[in-house]
Design a protein around this motif. Structure first.
Motif, PDB file in Angstrom:
ATOM      1  N   GLY A   2       0.823  -1.193   0.000  1.00 20.18           N
ATOM      2  CA  GLY A   2       0.000   0.000   0.000  1.00 20.18           C
ATOM      3  C   GLY A   2       0.859   1.245   0.000  1.00 20.18           C
ATOM      4  O   GLY A   2       1.673   1.434   0.912  1.00 20.18           O
ATOM      5  N   SER A   3       0.709   2.098  -1.008  1.00 17.24           N
ATOM      6  CA  SER A   3       1.505   3.313  -1.089  1.00 17.24           C
ATOM      7  C   SER A   3       0.643   4.564  -1.231  1.00 17.24           C
ATOM      8  O   SER A   3       1.164   5.646  -1.457  1.00 17.24           O
ATOM      9  CB  SER A   3       2.478   3.226  -2.277  1.00 17.24           C
ATOM     10  N   SER A   4      -0.673   4.409  -1.077  1.00 14.24           N
ATOM     11  CA  SER A   4      -1.589   5.542  -1.163  1.00 14.24           C
ATOM     12  C   SER A   4      -2.697   5.349  -0.136  1.00 14.24           C
ATOM     13  O   SER A   4      -3.014   4.224   0.253  1.00 14.24           O
ATOM     14  CB  SER A   4      -2.191   5.650  -2.567  1.00 14.24           C
ATOM     15  N   SER A   5      -3.295   6.454   0.293  1.00 16.17           N
ATOM     16  CA  SER A   5      -4.379   6.369   1.283  1.00 16.17           C
ATOM     17  C   SER A   5      -5.673   6.031   0.553  1.00 16.17           C
ATOM     18  O   SER A   5      -6.577   6.861   0.394  1.00 16.17           O
ATOM     19  CB  SER A   5      -4.506   7.677   2.064  1.00 16.17           C
ATOM     20  N   THR A   6      -5.736   4.792   0.068  1.00 14.49           N
ATOM     21  CA  THR A   6      -6.860   4.292  -0.716  1.00 14.49           C
ATOM     22  C   THR A   6      -7.332   2.966  -0.138  1.00 14.49           C
ATOM     23  O   THR A   6      -6.632   2.317   0.644  1.00 14.49           O
ATOM     24  CB  THR A   6      -6.447   4.082  -2.187  1.00 14.49           C
ATOM     25  N   TRP A   7      -8.544   2.561  -0.558  1.00 14.79           N
ATOM     26  CA  TRP A   7      -9.048   1.260  -0.149  1.00 14.79           C
ATOM     27  C   TRP A   7      -9.859   0.679  -1.311  1.00 14.79           C
ATOM     28  O   TRP A   7     -10.236   1.383  -2.249  1.00 14.79           O
ATOM     29  CB  TRP A   7      -9.911   1.361   1.112  1.00 14.79           C
ATOM     30  N   GLY A   8     -10.100  -0.620  -1.225  1.00 17.98           N
ATOM     31  CA  GLY A   8     -10.914  -1.263  -2.238  1.00 17.98           C
ATOM     32  C   GLY A   8     -11.346  -2.635  -1.768  1.00 17.98           C
ATOM     33  O   GLY A   8     -10.837  -3.167  -0.772  1.00 17.98           O
ATOM     34  N   TYR A   9     -12.305  -3.216  -2.482  1.00 15.70           N
ATOM     35  CA  TYR A   9     -12.802  -4.544  -2.147  1.00 15.70           C
ATOM     36  C   TYR A   9     -11.871  -5.599  -2.738  1.00 15.70           C
ATOM     37  O   TYR A   9     -11.683  -5.660  -3.956  1.00 15.70           O
ATOM     38  CB  TYR A   9     -14.218  -4.741  -2.691  1.00 15.70           C
ATOM     39  N   ASP A  10     -11.271  -6.386  -1.880  1.00 18.72           N
ATOM     40  CA  ASP A  10     -10.382  -7.476  -2.294  1.00 18.72           C
ATOM     41  C   ASP A  10      -9.371  -6.991  -3.337  1.00 18.72           C
ATOM     42  O   ASP A  10      -9.099  -7.677  -4.324  1.00 18.72           O
ATOM     43  CB  ASP A  10     -11.194  -8.652  -2.831  1.00 18.72           C
ATOM     44  N   ASN A  11      -8.807  -5.812  -3.082  1.00 20.67           N
ATOM     45  CA  ASN A  11      -7.866  -5.177  -4.001  1.00 20.67           C
ATOM     46  C   ASN A  11      -6.500  -5.137  -3.333  1.00 20.67           C
ATOM     47  O   ASN A  11      -6.351  -4.571  -2.254  1.00 20.67           O
ATOM     48  CB  ASN A  11      -8.352  -3.756  -4.328  1.00 20.67           C
ATOM     49  N   ARG A  12      -5.500  -5.718  -3.979  1.00 19.26           N
ATOM     50  CA  ARG A  12      -4.172  -5.805  -3.376  1.00 19.26           C
ATOM     51  C   ARG A  12      -3.216  -4.697  -3.837  1.00 19.26           C
ATOM     52  O   ARG A  12      -2.014  -4.804  -3.640  1.00 19.26           O
ATOM     53  CB  ARG A  12      -3.567  -7.186  -3.648  1.00 19.26           C
ATOM     54  N   THR A  13      -3.752  -3.642  -4.451  1.00 16.47           N
ATOM     55  CA  THR A  13      -2.915  -2.507  -4.824  1.00 16.47           C
ATOM     56  C   THR A  13      -3.173  -1.291  -3.935  1.00 16.47           C
ATOM     57  O   THR A  13      -2.503  -0.266  -4.105  1.00 16.47           O
ATOM     58  CB  THR A  13      -3.160  -2.105  -6.295  1.00 16.47           C
ATOM     59  N   VAL A  14      -4.118  -1.395  -3.020  1.00 18.53           N
ATOM     60  CA  VAL A  14      -4.502  -0.265  -2.167  1.00 18.53           C
ATOM     61  C   VAL A  14      -3.856  -0.402  -0.787  1.00 18.53           C
ATOM     62  O   VAL A  14      -3.235  -1.420  -0.467  1.00 18.53           O
ATOM     63  CB  VAL A  14      -6.035  -0.189  -2.026  1.00 18.53           C
ATOM     64  N   ALA A  15      -4.043   0.627   0.035  1.00 21.13           N
ATOM     65  CA  ALA A  15      -3.506   0.578   1.394  1.00 21.13           C
ATOM     66  C   ALA A  15      -4.335  -0.313   2.298  1.00 21.13           C
ATOM     67  O   ALA A  15      -3.799  -1.040   3.136  1.00 21.13           O
ATOM     68  CB  ALA A  15      -3.433   1.988   1.981  1.00 21.13           C
ATOM     69  N   VAL A  16      -5.658  -0.240   2.136  1.00 20.71           N
ATOM     70  CA  VAL A  16      -6.553  -1.001   3.013  1.00 20.71           C
ATOM     71  C   VAL A  16      -7.503  -1.833   2.156  1.00 20.71           C
ATOM     72  O   VAL A  16      -8.283  -1.282   1.372  1.00 20.71           O
ATOM     73  CB  VAL A  16      -7.358  -0.076   3.946  1.00 20.71           C
ATOM     74  N   ARG A  17      -7.410  -3.121   2.310  1.00 21.42           N
ATOM     75  CA  ARG A  17      -8.224  -4.063   1.549  1.00 21.42           C
ATOM     76  C   ARG A  17      -9.438  -4.461   2.379  1.00 21.42           C
ATOM     77  O   ARG A  17      -9.290  -4.968   3.500  1.00 21.42           O
ATOM     78  CB  ARG A  17      -7.382  -5.276   1.195  1.00 21.42           C
ATOM     79  N   ALA A  18     -10.635  -4.213   1.870  1.00 23.30           N
ATOM     80  CA  ALA A  18     -11.864  -4.586   2.566  1.00 23.30           C
ATOM     81  C   ALA A  18     -12.268  -5.992   2.151  1.00 23.30           C
ATOM     82  O   ALA A  18     -12.286  -6.321   0.962  1.00 23.30           O
ATOM     83  CB  ALA A  18     -12.980  -3.606   2.239  1.00 23.30           C
ATOM     84  N   ILE A  19     -12.602  -6.810   3.140  1.00 25.52           N
ATOM     85  CA  ILE A  19     -13.007  -8.193   2.891  1.00 25.52           C
ATOM     86  C   ILE A  19     -14.360  -8.389   3.578  1.00 25.52           C
ATOM     87  O   ILE A  19     -14.451  -8.829   4.728  1.00 25.52           O
ATOM     88  CB  ILE A  19     -11.962  -9.183   3.428  1.00 25.52           C
ATOM     89  N   PRO A  20     -15.455  -8.007   2.896  1.00 27.13           N
ATOM     90  CA  PRO A  20     -16.776  -8.074   3.520  1.00 27.13           C
ATOM     91  C   PRO A  20     -17.310  -9.497   3.578  1.00 27.13           C
ATOM     92  O   PRO A  20     -16.893 -10.379   2.827  1.00 27.13           O
ATOM     93  CB  PRO A  20     -17.632  -7.195   2.609  1.00 27.13           C
ATOM     94  N   SER A  21     -18.250  -9.708   4.483  1.00 29.80           N
ATOM     95  CA  SER A  21     -18.875 -11.020   4.648  1.00 29.80           C
ATOM     96  C   SER A  21     -20.093 -10.854   5.538  1.00 29.80           C
ATOM     97  O   SER A  21     -20.193  -9.890   6.304  1.00 29.80           O
ATOM     98  CB  SER A  21     -17.898 -12.019   5.279  1.00 29.80           C
ATOM     99  N   ALA A  22     -20.996 -11.796   5.434  1.00 30.46           N
ATOM    100  CA  ALA A  22     -22.147 -11.811   6.340  1.00 30.46           C
ATOM    101  C   ALA A  22     -21.785 -12.424   7.678  1.00 30.46           C
ATOM    102  O   ALA A  22     -22.551 -12.312   8.640  1.00 30.46           O
ATOM    103  CB  ALA A  22     -23.300 -12.596   5.706  1.00 30.46           C
ATOM    104  N   ARG A  23     -20.618 -13.043   7.754  1.00 31.92           N
ATOM    105  CA  ARG A  23     -20.258 -13.785   8.961  1.00 31.92           C
ATOM    106  C   ARG A  23     -18.900 -13.347   9.499  1.00 31.92           C
ATOM    107  O   ARG A  23     -18.434 -12.241   9.251  1.00 31.92           O
ATOM    108  CB  ARG A  23     -20.287 -15.280   8.660  1.00 31.92           C
ATOM    109  N   ALA A  24     -18.236 -14.261  10.211  1.00 30.30           N
ATOM    110  CA  ALA A  24     -17.034 -13.928  10.981  1.00 30.30           C
ATOM    111  C   ALA A  24     -15.846 -13.551  10.121  1.00 30.30           C
ATOM    112  O   ALA A  24     -14.891 -12.965  10.622  1.00 30.30           O
ATOM    113  CB  ALA A  24     -16.658 -15.106  11.887  1.00 30.30           C
ATOM    114  N   ALA A  25     -15.866 -13.876   8.831  1.00 23.46           N
ATOM    115  CA  ALA A  25     -14.722 -13.564   7.970  1.00 23.46           C
ATOM    116  C   ALA A  25     -14.613 -12.075   7.643  1.00 23.46           C
ATOM    117  O   ALA A  25     -13.600 -11.633   7.091  1.00 23.46           O
ATOM    118  CB  ALA A  25     -14.805 -14.365   6.680  1.00 23.46           C
ATOM    119  N   ALA A  26     -15.608 -11.279   7.985  1.00 21.85           N
ATOM    120  CA  ALA A  26     -15.590  -9.853   7.661  1.00 21.85           C
ATOM    121  C   ALA A  26     -14.436  -9.161   8.385  1.00 21.85           C
ATOM    122  O   ALA A  26     -14.303  -9.253   9.603  1.00 21.85           O
ATOM    123  CB  ALA A  26     -16.917  -9.210   8.051  1.00 21.85           C
ATOM    124  N   ARG A  27     -13.622  -8.428   7.608  1.00 24.94           N
ATOM    125  CA  ARG A  27     -12.443  -7.796   8.196  1.00 24.94           C
ATOM    126  C   ARG A  27     -11.853  -6.805   7.216  1.00 24.94           C
ATOM    127  O   ARG A  27     -12.301  -6.714   6.066  1.00 24.94           O
ATOM    128  CB  ARG A  27     -11.389  -8.850   8.556  1.00 24.94           C
TER     129      ARG A  27
END
Length: 460
Positions: free
Chosen positions: A328-353
């Motif tokens: 991560g080299s920018s103050s960005t985020w995205g869904y299951d994106n490995r080029t951003v600073a913060v990768r969002a991994i949504p879920s209906a259950r415990a895997a959400a992080r």
């Protein structure tokens, strides 16, 4: 050996622990600003008679020098002007465990107290404890899981140093990411690391060969935030110790070679609410994080620039985040994106992080978790909303306004001038930490590199 770690809280239980495991020596230590575990080896009898309950004194130079034991001038906390008085290492017996590869030895992590009994607020473990307590007050239990990358090199540390750290020979040659066949050839060492650490109570759920020659990734089990930091610190120390027994050197340097992949320290994190549910889970829309999760994510993204100096703590750290390097080299985020600073991994259950992808393997785990957790809680308390998610390649699409500091000096300025970071981490810590990082910059600037000699000696 059982993976169940002993629960010791009374003198009698401690005596039984020593007898059961035939303990002769205790390794006791605390973590300094650089993430190094510093301390002493204590005879079992003396540990039982005194250290277990009273602690052991040590010079506060632990927070007055760099990782090469060179005193840092002009620190407010300590220096020649204070004559370097004592502080006390107080064992946290909940971290007590036998060391499987050192029969007759047990280890315990210590908290650091001033001589008046108060906790040393500059200590990374104390900082993380305080922010975890803030999460608890807000009704949450933070959970974290580390992914760490490491290079294994042939030769002991002394042998590499004697050769000037030149002509490094990796444990395996070539790039063989995820190669099951290549992993078989290295399993005698990597497998031993997994098994020994499991017996030590540190659970590596998976390991694999990584993108660089001799580079491996280990994925640690999700657990409470303080335990995750303790585990990551002990894992780094343990891999070094076990590799050394095989005549190898393990390094968590962020960028070992311009031609080789950098080593990351990705941090997965979430919160558990008062009812025991994952606060980031979204049963109504599993394609998005919950409102709590999005506010937390927004805080981490919003303050990523301010906290870069904690995520990228050395001059070398910034060579890993240069260009498209899976960091991560920018103050960005995205869904299951490995080029951003913060990768969002949504879920209906415990895997959400979420996954903070900025930090390198060289970063202090306590400070990485403290910074991520503190900024995430800030996002919740302020009701922050994240910007639009990044789609595609953030290295190409992210604008200059989102760029993280690209040098340690710039990162120090961002941290020093951030009122929010000062409110979260407190002034004394920020001022001390910035002073230690600027010392690193000064040491680098004064060094004449081989590149300079080869480039300029003949031609100028």
């Amino acid at each position: 050996m059982s993976n169940e770690q002993p629960k010791v809280s009374t003198v009698k239980e401690l005596e039984n622990f020593v007898a059961e495991h035939n303990i002769k020596t205790f390794k006791v230590g605390a973590v300094d600003i650089d993430g190094l575990w510093r301390g002493k080896r204590i005879a079992a009898r003396y540990f039982l008679e005194s250290v277990a309950t009273k602690g052991t004194n040590i010079c506060n130079i632990l927070f007055g020098w760099d990782m090469h034991d060179e005193p840092i001038p002009n620190l407010r906390y300590t220096g020649w002007q204070t004559a370097y008085p004592d502080i006390t290492l107080v064992p946290d017996l909940s971290t007590l465990k036998p060391v499987p590869w050192e029969p007759g030895t047990a280890s315990v992590i210590c908290d650091i107290h001033e001589m008046d009994g108060g906790r040393l607020e500059l200590a990374p473990r104390a900082l993380l404890r305080r922010i975890v307590a803030q999460a608890s007050t807000a009704g949450y239990t933070p959970k974290c899981g580390y992914e760490l990358e490491v290079y294994l090199l042939k030769g002991t540390a002394d042998q590499l140093a004697a050769n000037g750290f030149r002509d490094l020979e990796p444990f395996t040659r070539g790039n063989h990411t995820y190669s099951v066949q290549r992993d078989t050839a290295s399993e005698y060492l990597i497998g031993e690391i997994r098994e020994q650490l499991a017996a030590y109570g540190i659970y590596i759920e998976a390991s694999n060969s990584e993108h660089g020659p001799g580079q491996f990734e280990v994925n640690m089990r999700y657990c409470d935030a303080l335990a995750a930091a303790d585990g990551a610190m002990l894992l780094k120390n343990s891999i070094k110790e076990i590799a050394a027994k095989h005549g190898c050197t393990a390094s968590f340097i962020a960028k070992l070679s311009p031609e080789w992949a950098g080593s990351s320290g990705h941090l997965h994190q979430s919160l558990v609410d008062a009812e025991g549910d994952i606060a980031f889970a979204n049963a109504e829309d599993p394609t998005r994080l919950s409102p709590v999760g999005e506010a937390y994510l927004a805080g981490v993204v919003d303050l990523a620039k301010d906290m870069t100096a904690l995520y990228l703590p050395t001059v070398n750290s910034y060579k890993r985040t240069e260009g498209g390097s899976w960091a991560g080299s920018s103050s960005t985020w995205g869904y299951d994106n490995r080029t951003v600073a913060v990768r969002a991994i949504p879920s209906a259950r415990a895997a959400a992080r979420i996954e903070n992808r900025i930090a390198g393997a060289d970063a202090n785990p306590y400070l990485v978790i403290a910074a991520s957790l503190g900024t995430g809680l800030h996002g919740i308390s302020k009701g922050l909303t994240p910007p639009a998610p990044m789609e595609g390649n953030a290295y190409e699409k992210a604008g200059p306004e989102t760029a993280l500091p690209n040098t340690l000096e710039a990162a120090c300025g961002a941290l020093e001038n951030s009122n929010t970071a000062r409110a979260l981490l407190r002034d004394a810590f920020v001022d001390h930490y910035v002073a230690t990082r600027r010392w690193e910059v000064q040491k680098f600037r004064s060094h004449v590199t081989e590149w300079e000699i080869s480039r300029y000696l003949e031609h100028v």
